[in-house]
Write an enzyme that holds these catalytic residues in place. Structure first.
Site, mmCIF file in Angstrom:
data_model
loop_
_atom_site.group_PDB
_atom_site.id
_atom_site.type_symbol
_atom_site.label_atom_id
_atom_site.label_comp_id
_atom_site.label_asym_id
_atom_site.label_seq_id
_atom_site.Cartn_x
_atom_site.Cartn_y
_atom_site.Cartn_z
ATOM 1 N N ALA A 53 17.559 -11.755 24.050
ATOM 2 C CA ALA A 53 17.635 -12.969 23.236
ATOM 3 C C ALA A 53 17.547 -12.583 21.778
ATOM 4 C CB ALA A 53 16.486 -13.904 23.582
ATOM 5 N N GLU A 115 15.496 -3.149 13.647
ATOM 6 C CA GLU A 115 14.259 -2.560 13.150
ATOM 7 C C GLU A 115 13.060 -3.222 13.843
ATOM 8 O OE1 GLU A 115 13.993 -0.182 10.667
ATOM 9 O OE2 GLU A 115 11.804 -0.229 10.859
#
Ligand code: MG
Length: 158
Positions: A53, A115
């Site tokens: 998701a 990240e």
């Protein structure tokens, strides 16, 4: 986080998180196998099993977001991305709308994590995911809703 008051109820200040919305993907390798992720969640300080998701980028179409997040987090590309359901995961504090999709015709490829993402990809039998939901091993809300909605719709059709 935003402080909001409403004219018809001036006595209270609501704390609201404004959110651009997100896409959740139920990736089916076939009718019996689902691609899931083991996702390390900083807020929980542990790894949990989830469906892939992610958050919509500015102006991004939810279907495009679903395709992008599926590939980033699992490496798979979807030939088909079908709408399954929409939900408000946290209406008490947040206006986030989650759009749930079923991904099919999957082709394996390379992941491209954001990240801070710590993700392991795994394949589970569809029925084993349902069992893990039923016995409380899987407690991620979007994953529970997507799996149970798909299962309910599948029963409805048969
Ligand atoms: Mg992501």
């Amino acid at each position: 986080m935003e402080a909001v008051t409403f004219p018809d109820y001036p006595g209270h200040e609501y704390q609201i998180v404004r959110h651009p919305g997100s896409a959740v993907i139920l990736p089916l390798l076939n009718e019996d196998e689902v691609v899931v992720i083991h996702n390390w969640r900083a807020a929980l300080e542990r790894e949990i099993v989830e469906l892939p998701a992610g958050t919509l980028e500015p102006g991004e179409d939810p279907v495009e977001c679903a395709k992008r997040e599926l590939t980033e987090e699992t490496g798979y590309s979807a030939g088909r991305m079908e709408p399954l359901a929409e939900m408000w995961p946290s209406p008490g504090i947040c206006d986030e709308k989650m759009r749930l999709f079923v991904a099919r015709d999957l082709t394996e490829g390379r992941t491209n994590f954001d990240e801070g993402e710590r993700i392991r990809v795994a394949v589970m039998r569809f029925d084993d995911v349902l069992v893990a939901i039923a016995n409380g091993q899987i407690q991620d809300a979007k994953t529970m809703v997507a799996m149970l909605m798909y299962d309910a719709q599948r029963r409805e059709r048969s």
